[in-house]
Motif scaffolding. Structure first.
Motif, mmCIF file in Angstrom:
data_model
loop_
_atom_site.group_PDB
_atom_site.id
_atom_site.type_symbol
_atom_site.label_atom_id
_atom_site.label_comp_id
_atom_site.label_asym_id
_atom_site.label_seq_id
_atom_site.Cartn_x
_atom_site.Cartn_y
_atom_site.Cartn_z
ATOM 1 N N ASN A 34 0.907 -1.131 -0.087
ATOM 2 C CA ASN A 34 0.117 -0.141 0.079
ATOM 3 C C ASN A 34 0.789 1.533 0.011
ATOM 4 O OD1 ASN A 34 -2.782 -1.233 0.736
ATOM 5 N ND2 ASN A 34 -1.492 -2.212 2.191
ATOM 6 N N ALA A 35 0.574 1.984 -0.813
ATOM 7 C CA ALA A 35 1.159 3.406 -0.895
ATOM 8 C C ALA A 35 0.506 4.569 -0.959
ATOM 9 C CB ALA A 35 2.275 3.829 -2.047
ATOM 10 N N THR A 36 0.819 5.696 -0.195
ATOM 11 C CA THR A 36 -0.166 7.011 0.048
ATOM 12 C C THR A 36 0.563 8.166 -0.197
ATOM 13 O OG1 THR A 36 -1.412 5.726 1.472
ATOM 14 C CG2 THR A 36 -1.748 8.134 1.712
ATOM 15 N N VAL A 37 0.027 9.026 -0.673
ATOM 16 C CA VAL A 37 0.577 10.586 -0.883
ATOM 17 C C VAL A 37 -0.164 11.423 0.089
ATOM 18 C CG1 VAL A 37 0.657 12.679 -2.254
ATOM 19 C CG2 VAL A 37 1.281 10.433 -3.393
ATOM 20 N N GLU A 38 0.308 11.715 1.240
ATOM 21 C CA GLU A 38 -0.096 12.908 2.082
ATOM 22 C C GLU A 38 0.384 14.169 1.804
ATOM 23 O OE1 GLU A 38 -0.178 13.383 6.840
ATOM 24 O OE2 GLU A 38 0.199 11.612 6.004
ATOM 25 N N LYS A 39 -0.759 15.200 1.613
ATOM 26 C CA LYS A 39 -0.684 16.391 1.284
ATOM 27 C C LYS A 39 -0.122 17.392 2.557
ATOM 28 C CE LYS A 39 -4.483 17.699 -0.331
ATOM 29 N NZ LYS A 39 -5.464 18.378 -1.344
ATOM 30 N N ASN A 40 1.004 17.932 2.524
ATOM 31 C CA ASN A 40 1.239 18.917 3.774
ATOM 32 C C ASN A 40 0.502 20.054 3.505
ATOM 33 O OD1 ASN A 40 3.228 16.804 4.393
ATOM 34 N ND2 ASN A 40 4.623 17.433 3.073
ATOM 35 N N LYS A 41 -0.329 20.711 4.731
ATOM 36 C CA LYS A 41 -0.809 21.713 4.596
ATOM 37 C C LYS A 41 -0.697 22.562 5.768
ATOM 38 C CE LYS A 41 -5.145 19.623 2.561
ATOM 39 N NZ LYS A 41 -6.414 19.481 2.765
ATOM 40 N N VAL A 42 -0.799 24.080 5.745
ATOM 41 C CA VAL A 42 -0.708 24.992 6.586
ATOM 42 C C VAL A 42 -1.854 25.511 6.541
ATOM 43 C CG1 VAL A 42 1.662 25.240 6.374
ATOM 44 C CG2 VAL A 42 0.166 26.788 4.999
ATOM 45 N N GLN A 43 -2.215 26.168 7.944
ATOM 46 C CA GLN A 43 -3.392 26.981 8.091
ATOM 47 C C GLN A 43 -3.105 28.509 8.111
ATOM 48 O OE1 GLN A 43 -5.312 25.888 11.697
ATOM 49 N NE2 GLN A 43 -6.546 24.337 10.689
ATOM 50 N N LEU A 44 -3.884 29.371 7.488
ATOM 51 C CA LEU A 44 -3.564 30.762 7.148
ATOM 52 C C LEU A 44 -4.730 31.156 7.337
ATOM 53 C CD1 LEU A 44 -1.817 30.548 3.631
ATOM 54 C CD2 LEU A 44 -0.732 30.614 5.759
ATOM 55 N N ARG A 45 -4.734 32.748 7.696
ATOM 56 C CA ARG A 45 -5.761 33.643 7.876
ATOM 57 C C ARG A 45 -5.604 34.771 7.073
ATOM 58 N NH1 ARG A 45 -8.535 32.705 13.017
ATOM 59 N NH2 ARG A 45 -9.555 34.660 12.315
ATOM 60 N N THR A 46 -6.913 35.163 6.528
ATOM 61 C CA THR A 46 -6.976 36.394 5.627
ATOM 62 C C THR A 46 -7.742 37.340 5.985
ATOM 63 O OG1 THR A 46 -8.322 35.266 4.125
ATOM 64 C CG2 THR A 46 -5.979 35.064 3.610
ATOM 65 N N LEU A 47 -7.447 38.681 5.785
ATOM 66 C CA LEU A 47 -8.581 39.648 6.041
ATOM 67 C C LEU A 47 -9.571 39.467 5.653
ATOM 68 C CD1 LEU A 47 -5.891 42.806 5.514
ATOM 69 C CD2 LEU A 47 -6.922 41.752 7.832
ATOM 70 N N GLY A 48 -10.661 39.825 6.385
ATOM 71 C CA GLY A 48 -12.106 39.603 6.010
ATOM 72 C C GLY A 48 -12.576 38.108 5.913
ATOM 73 N N LYS A 49 -11.971 37.362 6.572
ATOM 74 C CA LYS A 49 -12.496 35.879 6.790
ATOM 75 C C LYS A 49 -12.124 35.664 8.103
ATOM 76 C CE LYS A 49 -12.731 31.584 4.475
ATOM 77 N NZ LYS A 49 -14.336 31.367 4.169
ATOM 78 N N ARG A 50 -13.029 35.358 8.839
ATOM 79 C CA ARG A 50 -12.925 34.895 10.320
ATOM 80 C C ARG A 50 -12.173 33.380 10.507
ATOM 81 N NH1 ARG A 50 -17.938 37.937 10.626
ATOM 82 N NH2 ARG A 50 -17.627 39.659 11.684
ATOM 83 N N GLY A 51 -12.449 32.561 9.632
ATOM 84 C CA GLY A 51 -12.124 31.201 10.086
ATOM 85 C C GLY A 51 -10.638 31.168 9.338
ATOM 86 N N ASP A 52 -10.128 29.853 9.679
ATOM 87 C CA ASP A 52 -8.812 29.464 9.069
ATOM 88 C C ASP A 52 -8.978 28.823 7.850
ATOM 89 O OD1 ASP A 52 -7.428 30.349 11.438
ATOM 90 O OD2 ASP A 52 -7.533 28.132 12.345
ATOM 91 N N GLN A 53 -8.051 29.045 6.786
ATOM 92 C CA GLN A 53 -8.089 28.547 5.437
ATOM 93 C C GLN A 53 -6.848 27.383 5.622
ATOM 94 O OE1 GLN A 53 -8.781 31.397 2.320
ATOM 95 N NE2 GLN A 53 -9.200 32.571 3.880
#
Length: 152
Positions: A34-53
């Motif tokens: 079995n093999a898997t590609v796992e994406k590496n993600k970061v959480q960012l915040r931007t002006l005008g949006k209250r939630g993390d992206q």
């Protein structure tokens, strides 16, 4: 269109090959891989949006294989590293092909595979067949052949 059961792929229909130092050999001793590609993600915040992206910034490849204890190939790889300091990177090609299915076959090559550990030896009085687990990482991959849409 509905998927018909006969178009699913049997887990035991296929092949695996390992390329070691430019030489291909069938991995007849593989029980599962079995093999898997796992994406590496970061959480960012931007002006005008209250939630993390979330933003993907990279990936890592990893996998595992279960092999039957019928080959000394991995002991040889371990010895080459232990005695000579040569770490081995290999390519592994896995093809899924079930002749009952109309989807054809898929072939994937995992490149620059590096095993995390090597099975050296084992005994198990309760085992019907000796099986050894091996985790690995890989640095690249190619899709050589892809499944087609089912025609059933």
């Amino acid at each position: 269109m509905n998927l018909k059961a006969r178009d699913t792929i049997s887990g035991q229909e296929g092949t695996a090959y390992i390329e070691i130092n430019g030489r291909n050999e069938e991995m007849f001793y593989v029980k599962s891989i079995n093999a898997t590609v796992e994406k590496n993600k970061v959480q960012l915040r931007t002006l005008g949006k209250r939630g993390d992206q979330n933003k993907t910034v990279g990936w890592s490849g990893s996998g595992s294989a279960t092999i039957y204890g019928v080959t000394s190939r991995f002991v040889e790889m371990a010895l080459d590293y232990v005695k000579n300091g040569r770490d081995l990177f290999v390519n592994i090609m896995v093809t899924n092909e079930d002749p009952t299915s109309t989807v054809g076959r898929q072939s994937v090559v995992l490149k620059e595979v590096n095993f995390d550990s090597y099975p050296i030896t084992m005994l198990d009085v309760d085992a019907e067949a000796l099986e050894q687990e091996m985790d690995f990482t890989f640095d690249d991959l190619d899709l050589l052949e892809k499944f087609q849409e089912p025609t059933n």
